[in-house]
Design a protein around this motif. Structure first.
Motif, PDB file in Angstrom:
ATOM      1  N   GLY A   1     -53.498   4.395 -33.299  1.00  0.00           N
ATOM      2  CA  GLY A   1     -53.439   3.094 -33.957  1.00  0.00           C
ATOM      3  C   GLY A   1     -53.358   3.277 -35.460  1.00  0.00           C
ATOM      4  N   ASP A   2     -52.173   3.097 -36.019  1.00  0.00           N
ATOM      5  CA  ASP A   2     -52.030   3.185 -37.476  1.00  0.00           C
ATOM      6  C   ASP A   2     -52.655   1.936 -38.095  1.00  0.00           C
ATOM      7  OD1 ASP A   2     -50.159   5.088 -36.382  1.00  0.00           O
ATOM      8  OD2 ASP A   2     -49.176   5.147 -38.333  1.00  0.00           O
ATOM      9  N   PHE A   3     -53.409   2.141 -39.174  1.00  0.00           N
ATOM     10  CA  PHE A   3     -54.180   1.064 -39.776  1.00  0.00           C
ATOM     11  C   PHE A   3     -53.892   1.037 -41.272  1.00  0.00           C
ATOM     12  CE2 PHE A   3     -58.758   0.193 -41.373  1.00  0.00           C
ATOM     13  CZ  PHE A   3     -58.506  -1.162 -41.545  1.00  0.00           C
TER      14      PHE A   3
ATOM     15  N   MET B   1     -46.997   7.521 -41.541  1.00  0.00           N
ATOM     16  CA  MET B   1     -46.686   6.731 -40.345  1.00  0.00           C
ATOM     17  C   MET B   1     -45.243   6.987 -39.929  1.00  0.00           C
ATOM     18  SD  MET B   1     -46.211   2.827 -41.758  1.00  0.00           S
ATOM     19  CE  MET B   1     -47.744   2.815 -42.686  1.00  0.00           C
ATOM     20  N   CYS B   2     -44.921   6.666 -38.682  1.00  0.00           N
ATOM     21  CA  CYS B   2     -43.535   6.814 -38.238  1.00  0.00           C
ATOM     22  C   CYS B   2     -42.685   5.674 -38.794  1.00  0.00           C
ATOM     23  CB  CYS B   2     -43.456   6.898 -36.708  1.00  0.00           C
ATOM     24  SG  CYS B   2     -43.965   5.426 -35.819  1.00  0.00           S
ATOM     25  N   ASP B   3     -41.425   6.012 -39.057  1.00  0.00           N
ATOM     26  CA  ASP B   3     -40.442   5.006 -39.481  1.00  0.00           C
ATOM     27  C   ASP B   3     -39.125   5.344 -38.774  1.00  0.00           C
ATOM     28  OD1 ASP B   3     -39.455   7.222 -40.870  1.00  0.00           O
ATOM     29  OD2 ASP B   3     -40.380   6.604 -42.752  1.00  0.00           O
TER      30      ASP B   3
ATOM     31  N   SER C   1     -40.890   1.517 -34.787  1.00  0.00           N
ATOM     32  CA  SER C   1     -41.713   2.382 -35.633  1.00  0.00           C
ATOM     33  C   SER C   1     -42.866   1.581 -36.219  1.00  0.00           C
ATOM     34  CB  SER C   1     -40.874   2.976 -36.776  1.00  0.00           C
ATOM     35  OG  SER C   1     -40.532   1.961 -37.708  1.00  0.00           O
ATOM     36  N   CYS C   2     -43.895   2.316 -36.629  1.00  0.00           N
ATOM     37  CA  CYS C   2     -45.049   1.654 -37.255  1.00  0.00           C
ATOM     38  C   CYS C   2     -44.643   0.958 -38.547  1.00  0.00           C
ATOM     39  CB  CYS C   2     -46.159   2.670 -37.518  1.00  0.00           C
ATOM     40  SG  CYS C   2     -46.986   3.222 -36.011  1.00  0.00           S
ATOM     41  N   LEU C   3     -43.762   1.586 -39.347  1.00  0.00           N
ATOM     42  CA  LEU C   3     -43.382   0.957 -40.616  1.00  0.00           C
ATOM     43  C   LEU C   3     -42.672  -0.376 -40.360  1.00  0.00           C
ATOM     44  CD1 LEU C   3     -43.333   1.089 -43.692  1.00  0.00           C
ATOM     45  CD2 LEU C   3     -41.161   2.306 -43.546  1.00  0.00           C
TER      46      LEU C   3
ATOM     47  N   ALA D   1     -49.976  -0.201 -32.761  1.00  0.00           N
ATOM     48  CA  ALA D   1     -50.108   0.712 -31.615  1.00  0.00           C
ATOM     49  C   ALA D   1     -48.844   1.556 -31.610  1.00  0.00           C
ATOM     50  CB  ALA D   1     -50.261  -0.082 -30.324  1.00  0.00           C
ATOM     51  N   CYS D   2     -48.957   2.754 -32.178  1.00  0.00           N
ATOM     52  CA  CYS D   2     -47.790   3.575 -32.549  1.00  0.00           C
ATOM     53  C   CYS D   2     -46.829   3.798 -31.374  1.00  0.00           C
ATOM     54  CB  CYS D   2     -48.287   4.926 -33.082  1.00  0.00           C
ATOM     55  SG  CYS D   2     -46.963   6.040 -33.556  1.00  0.00           S
ATOM     56  N   PRO D   3     -45.531   3.521 -31.619  1.00  0.00           N
ATOM     57  CA  PRO D   3     -44.544   3.670 -30.541  1.00  0.00           C
ATOM     58  C   PRO D   3     -44.037   5.099 -30.317  1.00  0.00           C
ATOM     59  CG  PRO D   3     -43.532   2.652 -32.469  1.00  0.00           C
ATOM     60  CD  PRO D   3     -44.976   2.864 -32.812  1.00  0.00           C
ATOM     61  N   MET D   4     -44.677   6.090 -30.975  1.00  0.00           N
ATOM     62  CA  MET D   4     -44.208   7.475 -30.821  1.00  0.00           C
ATOM     63  C   MET D   4     -44.315   7.934 -29.353  1.00  0.00           C
ATOM     64  SD  MET D   4     -43.035  10.365 -31.724  1.00  0.00           S
ATOM     65  CE  MET D   4     -42.833  10.351 -33.510  1.00  0.00           C
TER      66      MET D   4
HETATM   67 ZN   LIG Z   1     -46.197   5.307 -35.510  1.00  0.00          ZN
END
Ligand SMILES: [Zn+2]
Length: 203
Positions: A40-42, A99-101, A116-118, A180-183
């Motif tokens: 979970g990126d915050f 974070m992922c983008d 992506s989180c971004l 909720a990171c999609p990686m």
């Molecule tokens: Zn992510």
């Protein structure tokens, strides 16, 4: 677990997506990993000045360590105390990695147009007048980054079990968001994407 008082709000963050929220000074934010191993990126912004943001690099500098644990104070880019960690069932989170983008999936995995989180944060923070360029580095809850003796990093599946949580107490009024990171192209999420729950409580 500490006494967190009454529930103010509860939101389910669907796997691969984000939700934004506001919280007042002294309220508690609980991030619950519903199925386990979900990163979970915050990110968070001071409500009174959006230029002030939760900052991993200033937190690392203040704490002089690269892992966060119970009782730690998380700092803003102005070095003000922004959150305190008041409960943590897992003890394994990441404050090192970006974070992922879209570019992360394209450059490192050759996949176009991946969520992506971004992009998630951009989507949910737009309503607060926050643009992509303003989004800071994240606190990656439930993300397991191992530092090897030679200084290199390993990205491993998270250690969180279903229902595990981490609780932050806000030390100023904030606008926050959790993705909720999609990686799904490396093992950090345990090879699945699942939901998180965010709760805000007050005493
Ligand atoms: Zn992510």
């Amino acid at each position: 677990m500490i006494e967190m008082g009454t529930l103010v709000s509860e939101v389910r963050v669907p796997g691969g997506y984000a939700k934004a929220f506001e919280m007042k000074k002294s309220q508690f934010l609980t991030i619950i990993d519903v199925e386990g191993q979900q990163v979970g990126d915050f990110v968070a912004f001071s409500k009174s000045d959006l230029k002030e943001k939760l900052s991993p690099v200033h937190t690392r500098t203040s704490l002089l360590k690269v892992k966060i644990s119970m009782g730690d104070i998380l700092r803003s880019n102005y070095r003000n105390p922004m959150f305190k960690i008041v409960a943590d069932a897992v003890g394994c989170h990441d404050i090192l990695l970006a974070m992922c983008d879209e570019q992360r999936y394209l450059v490192d995995y050759g996949v176009k147009d991946h969520r992506s989180c971004l992009a998630n944060f951009e989507e949910v923070l737009r309503t607060y007048g926050i643009s992509r360029e303003q989004i800071p580095d994240p606190f990656n809850t439930f993300q397991h980054t191992k530092i090897k003796a030679d200084g290199s990093l390993l990205q491993l599946p998270g250690l969180s079990q279903p229902g595990d949580c981490i609780v932050f107490q806000a030390l100023m009024d904030v606008i926050g968001a959790v993705s909720a990171c999609p990686m799904d192209l490396n093992p950090i999420g345990g090879n699945k994407i699942s939901d998180l729950i965010i709760k805000i409580n007050e005493r």
